[in-house]
Design a protein around this motif. Sequence first.
Motif, PDB file in Angstrom:
ATOM      1  N   ARG A 104      68.345  26.053  44.937  1.00  0.00           N
ATOM      2  CA  ARG A 104      67.425  27.191  45.077  1.00  0.00           C
ATOM      3  C   ARG A 104      68.181  28.513  45.162  1.00  0.00           C
ATOM      4  NH1 ARG A 104      64.106  26.216  49.983  1.00  0.00           N
ATOM      5  NH2 ARG A 104      65.823  24.885  50.536  1.00  0.00           N
ATOM      6  N   LEU A 105      69.284  28.543  45.882  1.00  0.00           N
ATOM      7  CA  LEU A 105      70.076  29.778  45.957  1.00  0.00           C
ATOM      8  C   LEU A 105      70.627  30.156  44.585  1.00  0.00           C
ATOM      9  CD1 LEU A 105      71.940  29.342  49.349  1.00  0.00           C
ATOM     10  CD2 LEU A 105      70.433  31.245  48.713  1.00  0.00           C
ATOM     11  N   ALA A 106      71.111  29.176  43.838  1.00  0.00           N
ATOM     12  CA  ALA A 106      71.608  29.461  42.490  1.00  0.00           C
ATOM     13  C   ALA A 106      70.489  29.991  41.605  1.00  0.00           C
ATOM     14  CB  ALA A 106      72.224  28.202  41.875  1.00  0.00           C
ATOM     15  N   ARG A 107      69.288  29.452  41.763  1.00  0.00           N
ATOM     16  CA  ARG A 107      68.142  29.913  40.966  1.00  0.00           C
ATOM     17  C   ARG A 107      67.780  31.356  41.328  1.00  0.00           C
ATOM     18  NH1 ARG A 107      67.963  28.993  36.676  1.00  0.00           N
ATOM     19  NH2 ARG A 107      66.949  30.882  36.122  1.00  0.00           N
ATOM     20  N   ILE A 108      67.819  31.690  42.612  1.00  0.00           N
ATOM     21  CA  ILE A 108      67.555  33.076  43.037  1.00  0.00           C
ATOM     22  C   ILE A 108      68.567  34.009  42.391  1.00  0.00           C
ATOM     23  CG2 ILE A 108      67.576  34.680  44.995  1.00  0.00           C
ATOM     24  CD1 ILE A 108      66.518  32.289  46.710  1.00  0.00           C
ATOM     25  N   TRP A 109      69.840  33.624  42.433  1.00  0.00           N
ATOM     26  CA  TRP A 109      70.889  34.425  41.793  1.00  0.00           C
ATOM     27  C   TRP A 109      70.639  34.556  40.294  1.00  0.00           C
ATOM     28  CZ3 TRP A 109      74.740  37.701  42.732  1.00  0.00           C
ATOM     29  CH2 TRP A 109      75.194  37.826  44.048  1.00  0.00           C
ATOM     30  N   ALA A 110      70.318  33.443  39.644  1.00  0.00           N
ATOM     31  CA  ALA A 110      70.080  33.469  38.195  1.00  0.00           C
ATOM     32  C   ALA A 110      68.909  34.379  37.852  1.00  0.00           C
ATOM     33  CB  ALA A 110      69.832  32.058  37.673  1.00  0.00           C
ATOM     34  N   ASN A 111      67.840  34.291  38.637  1.00  0.00           N
ATOM     35  CA  ASN A 111      66.678  35.156  38.392  1.00  0.00           C
ATOM     36  C   ASN A 111      67.027  36.621  38.593  1.00  0.00           C
ATOM     37  OD1 ASN A 111      65.078  32.931  37.831  1.00  0.00           O
ATOM     38  ND2 ASN A 111      64.227  32.817  39.885  1.00  0.00           N
ATOM     39  N   ARG A 112      67.738  36.917  39.664  1.00  0.00           N
ATOM     40  CA  ARG A 112      68.095  38.311  39.956  1.00  0.00           C
ATOM     41  C   ARG A 112      69.029  38.855  38.887  1.00  0.00           C
ATOM     42  NH1 ARG A 112      66.421  42.592  40.705  1.00  0.00           N
ATOM     43  NH2 ARG A 112      65.661  42.366  42.825  1.00  0.00           N
ATOM     44  N   LEU A 113      70.070  38.111  38.568  1.00  0.00           N
ATOM     45  CA  LEU A 113      71.020  38.581  37.561  1.00  0.00           C
ATOM     46  C   LEU A 113      70.355  38.716  36.201  1.00  0.00           C
ATOM     47  CD1 LEU A 113      74.114  36.448  38.589  1.00  0.00           C
ATOM     48  CD2 LEU A 113      73.888  38.939  38.841  1.00  0.00           C
ATOM     49  N   GLY A 114      69.467  37.796  35.874  1.00  0.00           N
ATOM     50  CA  GLY A 114      68.762  37.842  34.604  1.00  0.00           C
ATOM     51  C   GLY A 114      67.832  39.033  34.473  1.00  0.00           C
ATOM     52  N   ALA A 115      67.393  39.571  35.598  1.00  0.00           N
ATOM     53  CA  ALA A 115      66.495  40.726  35.588  1.00  0.00           C
ATOM     54  C   ALA A 115      67.251  42.052  35.476  1.00  0.00           C
ATOM     55  CB  ALA A 115      65.625  40.732  36.848  1.00  0.00           C
ATOM     56  N   LEU A 116      68.572  42.007  35.639  1.00  0.00           N
ATOM     57  CA  LEU A 116      69.374  43.231  35.573  1.00  0.00           C
ATOM     58  C   LEU A 116      69.778  43.522  34.131  1.00  0.00           C
ATOM     59  CD1 LEU A 116      71.726  42.661  38.648  1.00  0.00           C
ATOM     60  CD2 LEU A 116      69.679  44.106  38.547  1.00  0.00           C
ATOM     61  N   THR A 117      69.885  44.790  33.827  1.00  0.00           N
ATOM     62  CA  THR A 117      70.367  45.199  32.510  1.00  0.00           C
ATOM     63  C   THR A 117      71.890  45.103  32.487  1.00  0.00           C
ATOM     64  OG1 THR A 117      70.655  47.515  33.141  1.00  0.00           O
ATOM     65  CG2 THR A 117      68.453  46.861  32.314  1.00  0.00           C
ATOM     66  N   GLU A 118      72.459  45.120  31.299  1.00  0.00           N
ATOM     67  CA  GLU A 118      73.917  45.135  31.180  1.00  0.00           C
ATOM     68  C   GLU A 118      74.486  46.355  31.910  1.00  0.00           C
ATOM     69  OE1 GLU A 118      75.972  42.744  29.743  1.00  0.00           O
ATOM     70  OE2 GLU A 118      74.112  41.591  29.659  1.00  0.00           O
ATOM     71  N   GLU A 119      73.796  47.466  31.828  1.00  0.00           N
ATOM     72  CA  GLU A 119      74.226  48.685  32.533  1.00  0.00           C
ATOM     73  C   GLU A 119      74.281  48.449  34.037  1.00  0.00           C
ATOM     74  OE1 GLU A 119      75.244  52.764  33.227  1.00  0.00           O
ATOM     75  OE2 GLU A 119      75.345  51.558  31.404  1.00  0.00           O
ATOM     76  N   GLN A 120      73.244  47.817  34.587  1.00  0.00           N
ATOM     77  CA  GLN A 120      73.229  47.538  36.022  1.00  0.00           C
ATOM     78  C   GLN A 120      74.307  46.531  36.412  1.00  0.00           C
ATOM     79  OE1 GLN A 120      69.011  46.510  35.995  1.00  0.00           O
ATOM     80  NE2 GLN A 120      68.695  47.997  37.659  1.00  0.00           N
ATOM     81  N   LEU A 121      74.560  45.577  35.550  1.00  0.00           N
ATOM     82  CA  LEU A 121      75.599  44.592  35.845  1.00  0.00           C
ATOM     83  C   LEU A 121      76.984  45.233  35.889  1.00  0.00           C
ATOM     84  CD1 LEU A 121      74.469  41.582  33.645  1.00  0.00           C
ATOM     85  CD2 LEU A 121      74.609  41.614  36.149  1.00  0.00           C
ATOM     86  N   ASP A 122      77.217  46.170  34.983  1.00  0.00           N
ATOM     87  CA  ASP A 122      78.559  46.741  34.849  1.00  0.00           C
ATOM     88  C   ASP A 122      78.762  48.082  35.542  1.00  0.00           C
ATOM     89  OD1 ASP A 122      79.557  44.588  33.354  1.00  0.00           O
ATOM     90  OD2 ASP A 122      78.613  45.367  31.550  1.00  0.00           O
ATOM     91  N   HIS A 123      77.686  48.754  35.888  1.00  0.00           N
ATOM     92  CA  HIS A 123      77.766  50.048  36.589  1.00  0.00           C
ATOM     93  C   HIS A 123      76.787  50.009  37.744  1.00  0.00           C
ATOM     94  CE1 HIS A 123      80.281  51.504  33.351  1.00  0.00           C
ATOM     95  NE2 HIS A 123      79.408  50.983  32.506  1.00  0.00           N
ATOM     96  N   SER A 124      77.083  49.157  38.694  1.00  0.00           N
ATOM     97  CA  SER A 124      76.179  48.860  39.798  1.00  0.00           C
ATOM     98  C   SER A 124      76.197  49.973  40.833  1.00  0.00           C
ATOM     99  CB  SER A 124      76.584  47.536  40.430  1.00  0.00           C
ATOM    100  OG  SER A 124      76.716  46.541  39.434  1.00  0.00           O
ATOM    101  N   PRO A 125      75.041  50.220  41.470  1.00  0.00           N
ATOM    102  CA  PRO A 125      74.986  51.281  42.473  1.00  0.00           C
ATOM    103  C   PRO A 125      75.761  50.904  43.730  1.00  0.00           C
ATOM    104  CG  PRO A 125      72.929  50.042  42.441  1.00  0.00           C
ATOM    105  CD  PRO A 125      73.762  49.535  41.309  1.00  0.00           C
ATOM    106  N   GLY A 126      76.146  51.925  44.479  1.00  0.00           N
ATOM    107  CA  GLY A 126      76.843  51.713  45.734  1.00  0.00           C
ATOM    108  C   GLY A 126      78.309  51.404  45.529  1.00  0.00           C
TER     109      GLY A 126
END
Length: 152
Positions: A104-126
């Motif tokens: 379930r934790l892996a699925r939460i991660w997969a869902n969250r990461l899948g919802a992010l754009t390439e920009e968000q993945l590579d230029h993350s806030p904070g």
Amino acid sequence: MTESPQEAPVEAVTGMVDHVLALAATWTRWDGRPAHVDDRVYTPHKAIRRVADHLVDHLAELEARLVGETPQPDHWHASATTTEADLAPFTQEDLDEARSRLTRLARIWANRLGALTEEQLDHSPGEGWTFRELAVHLRGSTYYADAVGDLS
């Protein structure tokens, strides 16, 4: 930290969990003797706890940064601590629970990461690693399971 060309962030997390659970499937044979690796002590329960904690800690960081909050620091040195519960026998029921929790934790991660754009993945806030780097960093959680090893 760099991502290998063939491994996307989702696969880094889900592949790590698959690896951990494959080893955990052999831990019902554990003889009760903790593994001493580097300067730490590992048992099946501790390995599962550490993998789950690592997933939760970095997920909390990711979610806080997405909404503009400063992530809450983790003040517990869980890898250095071995609890009485960590020393308990690892039963089939414990394996079933670990499968459910980590899947379930892996699925939460997969869902969250899948919802992010390439920009968000590579230029993350904070401050801190990018979200892509966080996901690839989690791949290193195999260390805890590898410390216990394959007990077939």
